[in-house]
Design a protein around this motif. Structure first.
Motif, PDB file in Angstrom:
ATOM      1  N   LEU A   1      -6.495  -1.523   4.423  1.00 49.08           N
ATOM      2  CA  LEU A   1      -5.789  -2.721   3.845  1.00 49.08           C
ATOM      3  C   LEU A   1      -5.463  -2.466   2.395  1.00 49.08           C
ATOM      4  N   LYS A   2      -6.471  -1.812   1.827  1.00 51.18           N
ATOM      5  CA  LYS A   2      -6.164  -1.755   0.523  1.00 51.18           C
ATOM      6  C   LYS A   2      -5.222  -0.701   0.197  1.00 51.18           C
ATOM      7  N   ASN A   3      -5.309   0.600   1.055  1.00 50.27           N
ATOM      8  CA  ASN A   3      -4.579   1.652   1.108  1.00 50.27           C
ATOM      9  C   ASN A   3      -3.067   1.021   1.372  1.00 50.27           C
ATOM     10  N   GLN A   4      -2.844   0.099   2.276  1.00 50.91           N
ATOM     11  CA  GLN A   4      -1.274  -0.402   2.402  1.00 50.91           C
ATOM     12  C   GLN A   4      -1.053  -1.012   1.262  1.00 50.91           C
ATOM     13  N   PHE A   5      -1.957  -2.112   0.631  1.00 48.92           N
ATOM     14  CA  PHE A   5      -1.507  -2.593  -0.537  1.00 48.92           C
ATOM     15  C   PHE A   5      -1.308  -1.636  -1.590  1.00 48.92           C
ATOM     16  N   LEU A   6      -1.927  -0.526  -1.578  1.00 49.14           N
ATOM     17  CA  LEU A   6      -1.653   0.669  -2.757  1.00 49.14           C
ATOM     18  C   LEU A   6      -0.278   1.142  -2.357  1.00 49.14           C
ATOM     19  N   ASN A   7      -0.312   1.576  -0.923  1.00 46.18           N
ATOM     20  CA  ASN A   7       0.953   2.144  -0.591  1.00 46.18           C
ATOM     21  C   ASN A   7       2.138   1.273  -0.853  1.00 46.18           C
ATOM     22  N   TYR A   8       2.193  -0.085  -0.596  1.00 45.97           N
ATOM     23  CA  TYR A   8       3.137  -1.093  -1.062  1.00 45.97           C
ATOM     24  C   TYR A   8       3.436  -0.693  -2.693  1.00 45.97           C
ATOM     25  N   ALA A   9       2.430  -0.888  -3.155  1.00 47.12           N
ATOM     26  CA  ALA A   9       2.427  -0.762  -4.600  1.00 47.12           C
ATOM     27  C   ALA A   9       3.146   0.305  -5.075  1.00 47.12           C
ATOM     28  N   GLU A  10       2.599   1.422  -4.410  1.00 46.09           N
ATOM     29  CA  GLU A  10       3.364   2.876  -4.864  1.00 46.09           C
ATOM     30  C   GLU A  10       4.617   2.898  -4.545  1.00 46.09           C
ATOM     31  N   LYS A  11       4.918   2.438  -3.252  1.00 47.10           N
ATOM     32  CA  LYS A  11       6.353   2.455  -2.927  1.00 47.10           C
ATOM     33  C   LYS A  11       7.396   1.706  -3.860  1.00 47.10           C
ATOM     34  N   LEU A  12       6.789   0.302  -4.082  1.00 48.25           N
ATOM     35  CA  LEU A  12       7.509  -0.339  -5.072  1.00 48.25           C
ATOM     36  C   LEU A  12       7.678   0.490  -6.603  1.00 48.25           C
TER      37      LEU A  12
ATOM     38  N   LEU B   1       7.192   3.520  -6.870  1.00 48.33           N
ATOM     39  CA  LEU B   1       7.620   5.095  -6.929  1.00 48.33           C
ATOM     40  C   LEU B   1       6.397   6.047  -7.399  1.00 48.33           C
ATOM     41  N   MET B   2       5.018   5.438  -7.091  1.00 45.11           N
ATOM     42  CA  MET B   2       4.078   6.220  -7.549  1.00 45.11           C
ATOM     43  C   MET B   2       3.257   6.474  -6.546  1.00 45.11           C
ATOM     44  N   GLY B   3       2.610   7.605  -6.548  1.00 41.41           N
ATOM     45  CA  GLY B   3       1.665   8.313  -5.568  1.00 41.41           C
ATOM     46  C   GLY B   3       0.344   8.616  -6.469  1.00 41.41           C
ATOM     47  N   HIS B   4      -0.586   8.791  -5.708  1.00 44.77           N
ATOM     48  CA  HIS B   4      -1.833   9.293  -6.259  1.00 44.77           C
ATOM     49  C   HIS B   4      -2.368  10.621  -5.767  1.00 44.77           C
ATOM     50  N   TRP B   5      -3.205  11.196  -6.206  1.00 42.00           N
ATOM     51  CA  TRP B   5      -3.720  12.414  -5.992  1.00 42.00           C
ATOM     52  C   TRP B   5      -4.925  12.792  -6.431  1.00 42.00           C
ATOM     53  N   GLN B   6      -5.772  13.689  -5.817  1.00 46.33           N
ATOM     54  CA  GLN B   6      -6.914  13.869  -6.063  1.00 46.33           C
ATOM     55  C   GLN B   6      -7.208  15.405  -6.130  1.00 46.33           C
TER      56      GLN B   6
ATOM     57  N   TRP C   1      -2.876  14.226  -1.544  1.00 43.79           N
ATOM     58  CA  TRP C   1      -2.037  13.401  -2.024  1.00 43.79           C
ATOM     59  C   TRP C   1      -2.071  11.929  -1.188  1.00 43.79           C
ATOM     60  N   SER C   2      -1.519  11.075  -1.790  1.00 42.71           N
ATOM     61  CA  SER C   2      -1.439   9.585  -1.191  1.00 42.71           C
ATOM     62  C   SER C   2       0.004   9.879  -0.320  1.00 42.71           C
ATOM     63  N   ASN C   3       0.291   9.011   0.585  1.00 43.46           N
ATOM     64  CA  ASN C   3       1.428   9.125   1.270  1.00 43.46           C
ATOM     65  C   ASN C   3       2.493   9.040   0.562  1.00 43.46           C
ATOM     66  N   ASN C   4       2.637   8.077  -0.416  1.00 42.09           N
ATOM     67  CA  ASN C   4       3.747   7.996  -1.232  1.00 42.09           C
ATOM     68  C   ASN C   4       4.140   9.272  -1.728  1.00 42.09           C
TER      69      ASN C   4
ATOM     70  N   PHE D   1       8.006  13.575  -3.087  1.00 40.88           N
ATOM     71  CA  PHE D   1       8.351  15.015  -3.070  1.00 40.88           C
ATOM     72  C   PHE D   1       8.959  15.163  -1.905  1.00 40.88           C
ATOM     73  N   GLU D   2       9.208  13.960  -0.796  1.00 36.87           N
ATOM     74  CA  GLU D   2       9.974  14.158   0.118  1.00 36.87           C
ATOM     75  C   GLU D   2       9.713  15.413   1.065  1.00 36.87           C
ATOM     76  N   ILE D   3       8.409  15.526   1.373  1.00 39.51           N
ATOM     77  CA  ILE D   3       7.711  16.354   2.374  1.00 39.51           C
ATOM     78  C   ILE D   3       7.109  15.670   3.284  1.00 39.51           C
ATOM     79  N   GLU D   4       6.751  16.177   4.637  1.00 38.62           N
ATOM     80  CA  GLU D   4       5.808  15.607   5.555  1.00 38.62           C
ATOM     81  C   GLU D   4       4.575  15.457   5.103  1.00 38.62           C
ATOM     82  N   PRO D   5       3.917  14.387   5.324  1.00 35.59           N
ATOM     83  CA  PRO D   5       2.462  14.201   4.739  1.00 35.59           C
ATOM     84  C   PRO D   5       1.862  15.478   5.740  1.00 35.59           C
ATOM     85  N   ASN D   6       0.847  16.424   4.942  1.00 32.59           N
ATOM     86  CA  ASN D   6       0.228  17.287   5.565  1.00 32.59           C
ATOM     87  C   ASN D   6      -1.224  17.490   4.888  1.00 32.59           C
ATOM     88  N   GLU D   7      -1.968  18.385   5.306  1.00 32.67           N
ATOM     89  CA  GLU D   7      -3.380  18.333   4.704  1.00 32.67           C
ATOM     90  C   GLU D   7      -3.551  19.560   3.616  1.00 32.67           C
TER      91      GLU D   7
END
Lengths: 137, 1122
Positions: free
Chosen positions: B512-523, B525-530, B540-543, B548-554
């Motif tokens: 849920l939080k991630n979704q919110f985060l994703n929305y927020a990130e999408k809005l 244009l931010m992503g987060h990373w560890q 990498w976070s989805n966004n 980076f316009e690449i398929e999410p991968n591990e």
């Protein structure tokens, strides 16, 4: 008056050669006068007599405007052989040119004692010889 | 009794040779029933003996002594041969009864050896005989029995070595019953390998005087091997020597084989039992007798001879297990069914073993329990392993269930019990389906099949949700790790099950939080990373993948990221990463990335470092924001700002400076940094400050674009404290950060100065009043919409309401400039660089104005031009002035070049006068001196000749000079069209003598340029001079060859003369090549006039002449006509 000076005239002008020789002789200023009509002839003579002090001149009256090798070109070559010459030679640049370009150029060459504008007066020749003997003392 | 009694009686009767009895003892009286008196003196043989037996006796004796016929007296034969006869006689008693006697007849001799009679000893053997018959009968039965039992009997007289075999023995040995048997006969049959045993036993029998039972093999004549067992007895004589051996011999071949088989099987069993640590047992419940197999003794460590009961076993049971086993026993008996036992035993050595007992109940016909039989296995080691395994299982943090291929649960641990709410017992051997919600069954089966086939660990519930079902029916979200376990019992599957209820809950929250985060990130244009700096793994976070316009991968590492960094920014990023690691503080970084598509984005990295206890960086976390558009907007804005001709200062509602452009920096002498967030009052002289603050507040209350200081003088103050007259335009800017004010500030110092100057001089009043007209514009390239600032409308004299596009602007462009403007804009768009442009326009009123365009081309991330922005300044006045100056300049330049030419000519002339005129003059003076002083007429004549020479020379020089001067003045006159051929042939005519003399070859090629419009005299002179020179300075070694060539190159007519003569040392003489009276060869005709005149002629016609030469190779003179 010292008259054991060896004069050397380098000039392509026959008339000039004739008049200067005549003046030197009439003033009894020289032991010997040699004359060349261009720089190359004079230079060759110098090289041939590098170690022959007797034959080498004490004074050279050098014209600027000459065929084959002019006065300035002669000086360039002379400076190259000068260390090999055991004798002190005084060189006067003698020219009818009143062009300051020529005069200034001659002044920049330290081996040239003076620039004399033609025609050379008899008094000038006398003072040249006097200066020579002064320097020898 | 009588028989027995009689058998001990011996009758002795003596006769003479004639058979007359003379001695008759009491024993004989008893045996025969006759008294001595009745017998002595009589021959009673016929009365007592049976005739047939007597005849047989006579025949036997005769045949013994080889007497045929009936002639020989048997008695005499016996006497002669010292023989004796022992045989059974049927004796007829006095009462007529008979008895069987054993009678021995021996001849009697006197001292001289003469035969004097015979002695007959009689013994009643009737009883014996009877026994014998019985024996015989029994023997027959025995023989039959022997035959059946494959037993034979034998007698061996060790003295005579006679051996008697019973019939069956012959059969056993497969020997003809007629054959005479000796010990050797028997011995020869003994199996060679067994002879030693037999020898040893015979020896032992002899010494111990007791028959040693012997078992050995025999090899029959047929080759058959049998095993025989000999049992026997010894007969001793009085001295105790063995005289006879008797016994039986049994063929036990078959028996032996069975025995052997059994033995082998037993051995095998034992071995098997030993190996499997298994024993078997029988417990007769009624008698309480217990039988154990050998290995059981081993297992329990007791003597195999001990008699066993149930208690023998029970006493070994571990104290802690006693109660359980007691219950088990009772239950087994009660149920008439053996209940499996697993318990520990304590051996006498103190060692504890674990045994597993399996069994079966044996019931009698009545259904009563009689016996339990079963096996017992020492499972100590197994158990230990199992315990270890169990321990492991129990200690596992996850619920563990082990199932077999039939999906029956084999083992579960405590955690599993807890998880599913069943006890271990409830689940053992049950189908695992019990634990799976019905809706998942199909899937599970598929999974298990895969697992059993694939034989590798699989994980369930990672990608999809898997559920277990609790005893109470509640579904539990789980994650299952299935591993195949290969065991002797087949493949088992161990399932590690983790209750992920909590995890699920957290996950759901996280999701849920991630979704919110994703929305927020999408809005944003931010992503987060560890970034785990140890493993180098970057999460990498989805966004971020979107950014980076690449398929999410591990598999994202720092390199993944770094690879995207724009090549020009790699260094910066590298430095910042290093700095982050060093300083343990994240360096915010703004850089560009280059995506796979080639698109370039700008990202802003912010982050934080995570340190371990030792203060080492272990992780860096942060955000990455795509600020491309922001950046673009900023850049666009900045571009606009920077391209503005005015200083721009943007201020927030607190009067703090937010942004200034380069012009502002320049104007006020501060750097942008110095002014950031500083009060704008810094730029305003103190005397205006208070007033300004009020004005500013007023402006923020009612923001609208307005001009400040109209009608009054405004001043700014720069860093060094100097006041600057300025003009300010204020515009409100509504931004997310609140209301900002953009101030366009124009330095009007110059204008002011000019103004005052102009005022003072009273000049061009109107022009000075006008502000240098500048406007800015934006051209949306995509929709072709043009926006102008209001000033621009003024410049173009257009109604500000008009809708504009590029064509609106282009229609104003001066007809003569249209092409230039169009080209320039096309090139700007193509190169994506704005080319500054100066051109004329015709304003609405028909006024021609010159405008200066500066600008910038804005591209999108794909590099496509989207917009052009810039400024447009009316530089008409400026341009006019410039043009005037330019024109003046041009005139001056022209003048200067003319003057230069003149100067050169003057210099040439000075040179000529000093060298060529002064020399003869000075000669003349010298000669004149001599002439005056000459004393003789001859001398005077001589000198006069000299005068003539000098005067001739002087005349010649003067003529040349005059000619040259005339040439210079008249050069462009008398032009006519000339062909080179014609000029050349005329020249050749003039030089005919010389050509003949030198044999010169003159080759010409004028095909490329046949004619020229030129001064005839000059061209002929040029040809004459150059040709004659070429011949004059020929090489003595070569016939002169002269090549003349004409052409037109780059629009210039060219002519060249090439010879193969002496050549000139250009290094030495190049500078005076074309000087007057310059000679370079000691040639008698060299005067130094020809080239001088040639040059003068060429130059007078606006051309040039040059020379290329190589000593002793030749020279080429090149003439470029104008």
């Amino acid at each position: 008056m010292n008259n054991d000076v060896n004069f050397c005239i380098v000039d392509d002008d026959d008339i000039y050669q004739f008049t200067i020789k005549k003046t030197i002789l009439s003033l009894n200023l020289a032991k010997n006068i040699i004359a060349f009509s261009d720089g190359e002839e004079a230079l060759n003579y110098m090289i041939e007599n590098l170690n022959n002090d007797k034959e080498l001149p004490d004074v050279i009256l050098l014209d600027i405007n000459m065929p084959i090798m002019d006065g300035f070109q002669f000086m360039e070559e002379y400076i190259k052989i000068q260390p090999k010459i055991g004798k002190k030679i005084t060189i006067y640049m003698v020219s009818s040119s009143v062009d300051t370009a020529d005069i200034e150029r001659a002044e920049r060459i330290s081996e040239i004692s003076d620039y004399i504008i033609k025609p050379i007066e008899a008094d000038k020749l006398k003072s040249i010889v006097e200066e020579l003997s002064n320097n020898e003392i | 009794m009588e028989a027995k009694l009689n058998s001990e009686v011996i009758g002795i009767i003596s006769t003479n040779n004639e058979g007359i009895i003379y001695q008759y003892n009491e024993g004989a009286e008893i045996l025969l029933g006759y008294t001595a008196s009745e017998m002595i003196g009589l021959d009673k043989r016929n009365a007592v003996l049976i005739k047939a037996e007597f005849e047989k006796f006579e025949n036997d004796i005769r045949s013994r002594y080889n007497k045929s016929g009936t002639d020989a007296n048997p008695y005499e034969l016996l006497a002669e041969n010292n023989g004796y006869d022992a045989r059974e006689w049927t004796v007829i008693k006095k009462d007529g009864t008979t008895f069987i006697s054993h009678s021995t007849l021996t001849p009697l001799k006197n001292e001289s050896g003469e035969n004097i009679g015979f002695l007959r000893i009689l013994q009643d053997i009737t009883a014996q005989k009877k026994t014998e018959t019985e024996l015989q009968q029994k023997n027959q039965v025995l023989n039959a029995a022997e035959k059946l039992a494959l037993i034979g009997n034998w007698q061996w007289n060790t003295i005579t070595n006679d051996v008697n075999w019973s019939n069956n023995l012959y059969s056993i040995f497969e020997v003809n019953p007629d054959e005479q048997i000796t010990f050797e006969t028997y011995y020869n049959f003994i199996h060679p390998d067994d002879r030693a045993i037999v020898d040893a036993n015979i020896l032992r029998t002899n010494t111990e005087k007791k028959f040693c039972e012997t078992l050995h093999r025999i090899v029959l004549t047929s080759g058959k091997i049998k095993t025989v067992q000999l049992i026997g007895d010894v007969t001793l004589d009085d001295a105790g020597n063995v005289i006879e051996l008797i016994g039986t011999c049994q063929d036990i071949t078959a028996q032996k084989k069975i025995e052997f088989d059994l033995l082998r099987k037993n051995q095998l069993l034992n071995a098997a039992e030993k190996i499997t640590q298994t024993g078997h047992w029988q417990w007769n419940v009624i008698t309480n007798d217990v039988i154990w197999s050998n290995n059981l003794y081993n297992i329990f460590g007791i003597d195999p001879n001990e008699k066993l009961t149930y208690e023998s076993y029970a006493k070994f049971i571990h104290p802690d297990d006693v109660e359980a086993i007691r219950l088990n026993r009772e239950k087994s008996i009660k149920d008439k069914k053996f209940h499996e036992r697993l318990h520990r035993i304590v051996l006498s050595s103190g060692k504890i073993k674990t045994v597993q007992i399996l069994g079966e109940a044996i019931l009698d016909e009545a259904g009563n329990l009689t016996e339990f039989i079963g096996t017992l296995q020492d499972v100590t080691e197994l158990r230990m392993a199992e315990i270890k395994f169990k321990g492991l299982l129990e200690s596992a943090p996850d619920a563990m269930i082990i199932i077999n291929e039939q999906e029956k649960i084999q083992l579960i641990n405590k955690q599993a019990e807890k998880l599913f709410g069943y006890s271990s017992e409830e689940l053992l051997h049950k189908s695992v389906e019990l634990l799976i919600p019905p809706r998942f069954k199909a899937e599970k089966v598929a999974d298990l099949e895969i697992l059993f086939d694939a034989d590798k660990t699989i994980e369930m519930g990672v990608e999809k949700d898997v559920y277990g079902i609790h005893k109470e029916g509640k579904e539990i979200p789980i994650q299952i790790n299935l591993s195949p376990l290969k065991t002797e019992e087949g493949v088992l599957v161990s399932a590690a099950i983790r209750d992920i209820t909590n995890q699920k809950k957290i996950e759901a929250e996280l999701k849920l939080k991630n979704q919110f985060l994703n929305y927020a990130e999408k809005l944003t244009l931010m992503g987060h990373w560890q970034w785990n700096t140890i493993t180098n793994y970057v999460k990498w976070s989805n966004n971020l993948f979107n950014v980076f316009e690449i398929e999410p991968n591990e598999n994202t590492t720092i390199e993944t990221y770094y690879n995207f960094v724009h090549p020009e920014d790699k260094e910066l990023v590298g430095i910042n990463i290093a700095r982050t690691k060093n300083e343990k503080k994240f360096c915010d970084t703004l850089h560009r990335i280059k995506l796979t598509s080639g698109k370039i984005k700008t990202v802003q990295l912010r982050g934080d470092v995570v340190l371990d206890d030792l203060g080492n960086v272990i992780e860096i976390i942060g955000t990455c924001q795509d600020v491309t558009e922001q950046r673009m907007a900023e850049l666009k804005f900045r571009g606009l700002l920077e391209s503005a001709p005015d200083a721009m200062v943007i201020v927030n509602d607190l009067g703090e400076i937010q942004l200034i452009n380069k012009q502002a920096e320049k104007l006020f002498g501060y750097s942008a940094e110095e002014l950031q967030n500083k009060p704008v009052e810094l730029l305003i002289p103190e005397r205006f400050n208070k007033h300004h603050t009020n004005n500013r507040d007023a402006f923020f209350n009612a923001p609208k674009t307005r001009k400040m200081g109209e009608g009054k003088e405004l001043y700014g103050i720069n860093k060094s404290g100097e006041e600057i007259p300025i003009q300010i335009s204020l515009s409100p800017l509504k931004t997310e950060e609140g209301l900002l004010v953009s101030a366009a500030i124009r330095d009007i110092t110059v204008q002011k100065n000019t103004e005052s100057d102009l005022l003072r001089k009273n000049q061009v009043l109107n022009a000075a009043e006008k502000i240098t007209m500048t406007g800015n514009w934006q051209w949306d390239y995509i929709v072709n919409h043009v926006t102008w600032s209001s000033n621009l409308f003024n410049i173009f004299e257009v109604d500000p309401e008009e809708n504009l596009n590029f064509d609106s602007y282009f229609s104003f462009v001066h007809p003569d400039d249209k092409e230039t403007v169009q080209l320039s804009f096309d090139k700007s768009v193509e190169d994506k660089i704005f080319y500054d442009l100066l051109h004329r326009i015709v304003s609405t009123s028909g006024k021609v104005k010159t405008i200066q365009l500066h600008g910038d081309v804005i591209t999108d991330t794909d590099g496509k031009v989207i917009e052009l922005i810039g400024t447009c300044q009316d530089v008409t006045q400026q341009h006019m002035a410039e043009k005037k100056i330019l024109e003046a300049n041009e005139r001056l330049e022209l003048l200067a070049s003319t003057l230069k030419t003149r100067n050169t000519q003057l210099a040439d002339f000075a040179h000529i006068t000093s060298h060529n005129l002064r020399a003869p003059v000075s000669n003349l003076n010298s000669l004149l001196g001599f002439y005056n002083n000459s004393e003789t007429e001859e001398e005077k004549i001589f000198l006069f000749k000299k005068f003539e020479i000098v005067i001739d020379h002087l005349t010649e020089t003067l003529n040349t000079l005059i000619q040259a001067l005339r040439t210079k003045n008249e050069g462009a006159e008398n032009l006519e069209s000339l062909t080179f051929d014609e000029v050349l042939s005329k020249t050749k005519e003039i030089l005919a003598g010389q050509i003949l003399k030198t044999e010169a070859k003159i080759i010409s090629d004028f095909s490329k340029n046949v004619k020229i419009t030129y001064n005839r005299t000059y061209l002929e002179s040029i040809f004459l001079n150059l040709l004659s020179n070429a011949m004059k300075y020929k090489s003595d070694d070569r016939i002169p060859e002269i090549f003349i060539h004409s052409e037109i190159k780059d629009g210039i007519q060219k002519l060249s003369f090439k010879d193969n003569g002496l050549g000139i040392d250009l290094k030495r003489h190049g500078h005076k090549m074309f000087g007057l009276n310059k000679v370079f060869h000691r040639h008698p005709d060299a005067k130094g006039v020809g080239l001088f005149m040639t040059k003068v002629q060429v130059e007078s016609m606006g051309g040039t002449i040059s020379v290329e030469s190589k000593v002793n190779v030749g020279s080429t003179f090149n003439i470029n006509f104008k």
